[in-house]
Design a protein around this motif. Structure first.
Motif, short mmCIF file in Angstrom:
data_model
loop_
_atom_site.label_atom_id
_atom_site.label_comp_id
_atom_site.label_asym_id
_atom_site.label_seq_id
_atom_site.Cartn_x
_atom_site.Cartn_y
_atom_site.Cartn_z
N THR A 1 22.85 -52.30 77.66
CA THR A 1 22.09 -52.25 78.90
C THR A 1 22.47 -51.00 79.67
OG1 THR A 1 23.74 -53.53 80.11
CG2 THR A 1 21.95 -54.77 79.09
N ASN A 2 21.52 -50.46 80.34
CA ASN A 2 21.74 -49.28 81.18
C ASN A 2 21.49 -49.68 82.63
OD1 ASN A 2 22.30 -47.41 79.07
ND2 ASN A 2 20.14 -47.46 78.57
N ASN A 3 22.53 -50.06 83.32
CA ASN A 3 22.41 -50.47 84.71
C ASN A 3 22.98 -49.39 85.62
OD1 ASN A 3 21.46 -53.10 84.06
ND2 ASN A 3 23.53 -53.69 83.54
N MET B 1 23.94 -55.92 72.37
CA MET B 1 22.87 -55.46 73.22
C MET B 1 23.42 -54.42 74.19
SD MET B 1 20.30 -57.62 75.71
CE MET B 1 21.45 -58.14 76.93
#
Length: 48
Positions: free
Chosen positions: A3-5, A1
């Motif tokens: 994620t773009n944090n 997975m």
């Protein structure tokens, strides 16, 4: 997975208005008149 944090900050003005930084508005495509949802999760540490 994947994620773009990212993290940034926003200034709260005397009337309670929040200024969202331009780089964040650009990334999220937020324009004048748009509505945003602010989410905050309280932890026991936050309430002491």
């Amino acid at each position: 997975m994947v994620t773009n944090n990212f993290f940034d900050n926003a200034k709260v003005m005397s009337k309670g208005q929040v200024t969202i930084p331009k780089d964040v508005r650009d990334i999220l495509g937020i324009e004048s008149g748009d509505r945003v949802l602010l989410l905050y999760s309280l932890t026991q540490k936050d309430t002491q």
